[in-house]
Scaffold this motif. Structure first.
Motif, PDB file in Angstrom:
ATOM      1  N   ALA A 736       0.813  -1.216   0.000  1.00 37.67           N
ATOM      2  CA  ALA A 736       0.000   0.000   0.000  1.00 37.67           C
ATOM      3  C   ALA A 736       0.849   1.269   0.000  1.00 37.67           C
ATOM      4  O   ALA A 736       0.347   2.356  -0.333  1.00 37.67           O
ATOM      5  CB  ALA A 736      -0.934   0.005   1.206  1.00 37.67           C
ATOM      6  N   LYS A 737       2.125   1.146   0.331  1.00 39.30           N
ATOM      7  CA  LYS A 737       2.995   2.334   0.354  1.00 39.30           C
ATOM      8  C   LYS A 737       3.142   2.946  -1.037  1.00 39.30           C
ATOM      9  O   LYS A 737       3.511   4.106  -1.166  1.00 39.30           O
ATOM     10  CB  LYS A 737       4.375   1.963   0.899  1.00 39.30           C
ATOM     11  N   ILE A 738       2.838   2.152  -2.071  1.00 41.58           N
ATOM     12  CA  ILE A 738       2.963   2.670  -3.435  1.00 41.58           C
ATOM     13  C   ILE A 738       1.981   3.817  -3.679  1.00 41.58           C
ATOM     14  O   ILE A 738       2.163   4.662  -4.562  1.00 41.58           O
ATOM     15  CB  ILE A 738       2.762   1.531  -4.465  1.00 41.58           C
ATOM     16  N   LEU A 739       0.941   3.876  -2.845  1.00 41.14           N
ATOM     17  CA  LEU A 739      -0.064   4.920  -3.013  1.00 41.14           C
ATOM     18  C   LEU A 739       0.468   6.299  -2.646  1.00 41.14           C
ATOM     19  O   LEU A 739      -0.182   7.321  -2.899  1.00 41.14           O
ATOM     20  CB  LEU A 739      -1.301   4.592  -2.165  1.00 41.14           C
ATOM     21  N   LYS A 740       1.671   6.336  -2.045  1.00 40.55           N
ATOM     22  CA  LYS A 740       2.293   7.625  -1.728  1.00 40.55           C
ATOM     23  C   LYS A 740       2.932   8.263  -2.957  1.00 40.55           C
ATOM     24  O   LYS A 740       3.260   9.454  -2.947  1.00 40.55           O
ATOM     25  CB  LYS A 740       3.375   7.429  -0.653  1.00 40.55           C
ATOM     26  N   LEU A 741       3.130   7.438  -4.010  1.00 40.24           N
ATOM     27  CA  LEU A 741       3.867   7.905  -5.185  1.00 40.24           C
ATOM     28  C   LEU A 741       2.912   8.467  -6.245  1.00 40.24           C
ATOM     29  O   LEU A 741       1.703   8.240  -6.202  1.00 40.24           O
ATOM     30  CB  LEU A 741       4.678   6.741  -5.771  1.00 40.24           C
ATOM     31  N   LYS A 742       3.490   9.183  -7.184  1.00 43.01           N
ATOM     32  CA  LYS A 742       2.711   9.625  -8.350  1.00 43.01           C
ATOM     33  C   LYS A 742       2.396   8.418  -9.239  1.00 43.01           C
ATOM     34  O   LYS A 742       3.189   7.479  -9.273  1.00 43.01           O
ATOM     35  CB  LYS A 742       3.506  10.671  -9.134  1.00 43.01           C
ATOM     36  N   PRO A 743       1.261   8.370  -9.903  1.00 42.59           N
ATOM     37  CA  PRO A 743       0.211   9.396  -9.984  1.00 42.59           C
ATOM     38  C   PRO A 743      -0.820   9.326  -8.866  1.00 42.59           C
ATOM     39  O   PRO A 743      -1.765  10.113  -8.840  1.00 42.59           O
ATOM     40  CB  PRO A 743      -0.444   9.092 -11.331  1.00 42.59           C
ATOM     41  N   PHE A 744      -0.651   8.369  -7.915  1.00 38.72           N
ATOM     42  CA  PHE A 744      -1.647   8.180  -6.855  1.00 38.72           C
ATOM     43  C   PHE A 744      -1.743   9.419  -5.967  1.00 38.72           C
ATOM     44  O   PHE A 744      -2.831   9.804  -5.526  1.00 38.72           O
ATOM     45  CB  PHE A 744      -1.304   6.954  -6.021  1.00 38.72           C
ATOM     46  N   SER A 745      -0.609  10.052  -5.714  1.00 35.44           N
ATOM     47  CA  SER A 745      -0.602  11.218  -4.826  1.00 35.44           C
ATOM     48  C   SER A 745      -1.403  12.380  -5.410  1.00 35.44           C
ATOM     49  O   SER A 745      -1.836  13.276  -4.666  1.00 35.44           O
ATOM     50  CB  SER A 745       0.842  11.657  -4.541  1.00 35.44           C
ATOM     51  N   ASP A 746      -1.615  12.358  -6.741  1.00 34.39           N
ATOM     52  CA  ASP A 746      -2.453  13.408  -7.352  1.00 34.39           C
ATOM     53  C   ASP A 746      -3.923  13.193  -7.027  1.00 34.39           C
ATOM     54  O   ASP A 746      -4.731  14.143  -7.087  1.00 34.39           O
ATOM     55  CB  ASP A 746      -2.272  13.415  -8.870  1.00 34.39           C
ATOM     56  N   ILE A 747      -4.287  11.955  -6.684  1.00 32.04           N
ATOM     57  CA  ILE A 747      -5.687  11.625  -6.370  1.00 32.04           C
ATOM     58  C   ILE A 747      -5.979  11.888  -4.909  1.00 32.04           C
ATOM     59  O   ILE A 747      -7.057  12.347  -4.532  1.00 32.04           O
ATOM     60  CB  ILE A 747      -5.988  10.161  -6.740  1.00 32.04           C
TER      61      ILE A 747
END
Length: 781
Positions: A736-747
């Motif tokens: 779930a740490k991948i959600l800290k990266l782009k493009p997720f962080s834009d959401i």
């Protein structure tokens, strides 16, 4: 506790709530006598290609080891959860009891104990079961242990004498404990000559230190002489394993034996010689030393007429302990004839199988002039203009009688090609026929190394008995912290005792017929050094020396064929290298006149790479073949694999399971293709399924309109996750740490995405599992 509830408990819970209290209630001290989860062996290292990994599936650890005193194990207990029967773990426990050489093995599931007794009294059952509150007390198991090991009551105090320990002490390995205890028990039983056989790299000197320490502290011995025939062996011992003896220890120097010390380390050359005035050991009385330890005792003490033997005969009433990795048994020399049968043997094969020693791979190289032979044209002369005998010269002649300069260059180029392809700074020893050959090989390596040798003149050094400069660099060569020298060319000097932990390549361009010499040479590579990334070593063989691996004597029990010398003066074998009387180093053969010929072309005819198989024999097997066998041992069929893959929430669990078998999927990807994911690598390698790349799998999911069930933001997240999978693999989906990266962080933040976009953690995890199911469903291209 209700039996139904008990079956919900883990094995650890069963131990904590039932087994440990039962053992403690029987009188066992939790701190001194009970050890939990004791690792006995770490599991063997598997080598394929230029990579290695540890097979953790073969790691051995006991749930409990019970000790009478620290360092004296007497029993093992194997635990299982309550879904197993009471005796389910007994066979496993018996295996550990065999390793530790203890008579008592127990098994429990938290309901009761099952027991196996290797030393039953008359009319007593070997296997029994008894209640949880009836575990056997320490005294009873100690008496059983003493009976099993043949320890008399009057010897008990010596046998339980404590080991040396301080805050920095390492825990002895199981075989070291056994070697130490067997030796102490032999001494307790008045045995005067004791032989320990332990493979190179298994810690003979540390084991010896603990033996001497315990006997010395118990006042069984007061003065001890540690004898070796190499300065480096004495010096390493002095500053490393024997350091705790401190001020009571000395090295015998300047041909003087100062009687004010208790622990003496010395070269036998320093205390004896050809003249009576050189025999300084006679300056003390025959009862001065209580114990003599002979390191590498195969080298000299086994021979009736050796200088070692004169010392041993003089101190004949002392305890005499011989140490060797290779007991010598020939018609003329016998280790066991003098010392008796080894009290303990730990072989190279066992050390590799346990995972304490580095395995090897062998690259066998055939050169055309070695295989086919070389016959000089009629009337041909050598480089000095001398005529060459008209006969066919073969492998056995190369660099002993005939020197083909192009051959030396070819060997050097092949060695450097390997190093440049793997690690140009990997410590390497090249064994040559003699000093002349070692010097020519040094020159050839310099030329083949090019810029590496220009940048540092000590990239390659000849380290032979006659080279002051080379011997001065020996400490740097064996020091893992020192980069240079990288390559040592030698003939005899580095064959024994040199503790080159990080040696990764051994090159054999030397004719080797002696099994003892071969074992010693191979021993230069057997140490593991995890800190410096040394897990295996490579043997590059140009002279078919590694054919000795196939000899049953390579790792078998030595067969005694020694015959006492008669008056008929039989022709002796080729002499061992002689020893310098003062220097304490091997004087290497310099060879006789050699025929030297330049300009004769040579080439490599064939190469074959072999690896250690599961049974310890050399096999030709690729990493792909090895992986197929290991995967199929875990998942017998494609259906079984697919079922496990789809039912396992975290695919990383399966990846870690295969790593325990020694399979690193990144290594497989290097062979099959780096664009394939873990699922396709496994299915393709093990079950011949046509693989899809990660990108192909991701695109297939996108084409199927799978995302229509989700809202816009959820679709954007899942689409981005598919792209991450295509680029990086399955791990990116499950972290779930991948959600800290782009493009997720834009959401949004990870918490916002999980809770607001997907409606909570459970719903997010379900979405990921469904996405994985779509990725790995059996879809065609």
């Amino acid at each position: 506790m209700d039996s139904k509830d008990k079956k919900q408990l883990s094995e650890t819970d069963i131990c904590d709530l039932f087994i440990t209290p039962a053992i403690k209630n029987a009188g066992w001290d939790a701190i001194r006598q009970i050890r939990r989860e004791v690792t006995l062996t770490p599991g063997p290292i598997v080598v394929r290609g230029n990579v290695s990994s540890r097979n953790k599936k073969k790691k051995k650890f006991a749930d409990y080891v019970l000790y009478w005193e620290p360092g004296v194990p007497v029993a093992v207990v194997e635990a299982k959860d309550n879904n197993h029967t009471v005796s389910h773990g007994l066979q496993q426990g018996l295996g550990y009891a065999e390793i530790l050489q203890v008579p008592s093995a127990f098994s429990s599931n938290g309901d009761a104990f099952a027991a196996h007794n290797k030393a039953p009294a008359p009319n007593e059952d070997i296997e029994t079961e008894f209640a949880l509150d009836a575990f056997l007390p320490p005294d009873q198991l100690w008496q059983r242990y003493k009976h099993y090991r043949g320890i008399a009551d009057q010897n008990e105090k010596l046998v339980i004498q404590p080991y040396y320990e301080d805050s920095n002490s390492k825990q002895p390995r199981y075989y070291q404990v056994e070697a130490i205890n067997r030796t102490i028990e032999a001494v307790a039983n008045q045995q005067k000559r004791v032989l320990l056989v332990m493979a190179t790299g298994t810690g003979k000197t540390y084991t010896t230190f603990q033996i001497i320490w315990r006997l010395w502290k118990a006042k069984q011995v007061k003065r001890v002489l540690f004898l070796a025939d190499r300065n480096i062996l004495v010096d390493q011992t002095l500053v490393n394993d024997f350091k705790p003896f401190g001020s009571v220890m000395t090295k015998i120097k300047n041909r003087k034996l100062d009687p004010s010390y208790e622990i003496y380390l010395g070269l036998y050359q320093a205390i004896t010689g050809t003249g009576e005035e050189d025999k300084i050991f006679k300056n003390v009385s025959p009862d001065f030393f209580d114990m003599i330890v002979i390191d590498e005792c195969h080298r000299g003490s086994a021979a009736d007429d050796s200088a070692w033997r004169e010392i041993l005969d003089y101190f004949k009433d002392a305890i005499q302990l011989g140490l060797t990795a290779t007991p010598k048994e020939t018609k003329y020399v016998s280790s066991t004839d003098y010392f008796g049968k080894p009290v303990y043997t730990y072989s190279l094969k066992q050390g590799i199988e346990d995972g304490f020693l580095a395995p090897y791979k062998v690259i066998r190289i055939d050169i055309d002039k070695d295989v086919d032979g070389w016959t000089p044209p009629p009337g041909m002369t050598d480089d000095l203009g001398n005529s060459i005998e008209n006969r066919t010269y073969t492998r056995a002649d190369m660099d002993r009688i005939l020197v083909l300069n192009q051959r030396t260059k070819l060997v050097a180029k092949r060695v450097m090609k390997y190093l440049l392809a793997t690690d140009p700074y990997a410590k390497t020893i090249i064994f040559c026929e003699d000093i002349d050959h070692a010097e020519r090989m040094r020159v050839a390596i310099v030329n083949a190394a090019g810029q590496l040798a220009i940048d540092n003149p000590k990239y390659v050094m000849r380290i032979t008995g006659d080279s002051v400069e080379g011997k001065a660099e020996l400490d740097n060569f064996i020091d893992p912290e020192s980069t240079f020298p990288v390559i040592a060319t030698t003939s005899e000097l580095l064959t024994t005792g040199v503790d080159a932990k990080t040696c990764k390549l051994i090159v054999l361009d030397k004719t080797i017929s002696s099994m003892t010499s071969f074992k010693q040479i191979i021993g230069r590579g057997t140490r593991i050094d995890e800190e410096f990334g040394k897990f295996f070593f490579t043997i590059m063989d140009f002279k078919k020396a590694t054919a000795l691996f196939r000899d049953p004597d390579f790792d078998g029990e030595p067969v005694v064929i020694y015959q006492p010398k008669e008056d008929d003066n039989p022709v002796p074998p080729d002499p061992e290298p002689e020893d310098e009387p003062e220097g304490g180093e091997i004087e290497e053969p310099t060879g006789t006149y050699k025929i030297r010929v330049s300009g004769v072309p040579v080439k490599i005819l064939a190469e074959r790479v072999e690896y250690l198989g599961p049974d310890g024999t050399l096999i030709t097997e690729s990493y792909r073949d090895f992986s197929r066998k290991q995967i199929q041992s875990e998942f017998a069929s494609l259906d079984e694999f697919l079922q496990r893959w789809h039912s396992t929430k975290k695919k990383q669990v399966i990846i870690e399971l295969l790593e325990e078998h020694g399979i690193v999927l990144d290594n497989l990807a290097a062979e099959v293709g780096k664009d394939y994911g873990d699922f396709d690598l496994i299915a393709h390698i093990a079950y011949d399924q046509p693989p899809l790349t990660r990108k192909e799998r991701a695109n297939n999911v996108k084409k199927r309109n799978y995302f229509t069930q989700y809202g816009d933001q959820a679709r954007a997240v899942l689409n981005a996750l598919l792209d991450k999978y295509a680029d990086e693999g399955i791990a990116s989906l499950e972290n779930a740490k991948i959600l800290k990266l782009k493009p997720f962080s834009d959401i949004g933040t990870p918490v916002e995405i999980i809770n607001q976009v997907f409606g909570g953690k459970a719903q997010y995890e379900t979405a990921i599992q469904e996405l994985e199911h779509e990725l790995f469903s059996n879809q065609s291209r």
